[in-house]
Design a protein around this motif. Structure first.
Motif: not given
Length: 88
Positions: A17-19, A55-60
């Motif tokens: 999530l880049e957090v 969003i990098k891996v998940h669709s939502e």
């Protein structure tokens, strides 16, 4: 040296999530028995200290209120923690 569950959580949140976060407390933990294996879950209260979810891996992804949880369907393994959230 293997990473701790807390270190793993921090790393995964950065990767997916880049957090950047800090772990506050353990919220819940339990085992769930699937027909072919047992999974051990740990859920933590965390705080985002930098960044906004991307969003990098998940669709939502979405933030929802505790009251809105009833509008979503969860897999059986997640029902225990969702129930605890609903009771807050």
């Amino acid at each position: 040296m293997p990473e701790s569950p807390e270190e793993c959580l921090i790393r995964e949140l950065e990767e997916e999530l880049e957090v950047y976060t800090k772990v506050l407390t353990l919220f819940d933990e339990y085992e769930y028995q699937y027909p072919d294996r047992t999974i051990y879950f740990r859920f933590y209260d965390t705080e985002i200290i930098y960044g906004a979810p991307i969003i990098k891996v998940h669709s939502e992804i979405r933030w929802v209120s505790l009251e809105a949880l009833d509008q979503y369907q969860f897999c059986p393994a997640d029902e225990s923690v969702v129930k605890k959230l609903r009771e807050m």
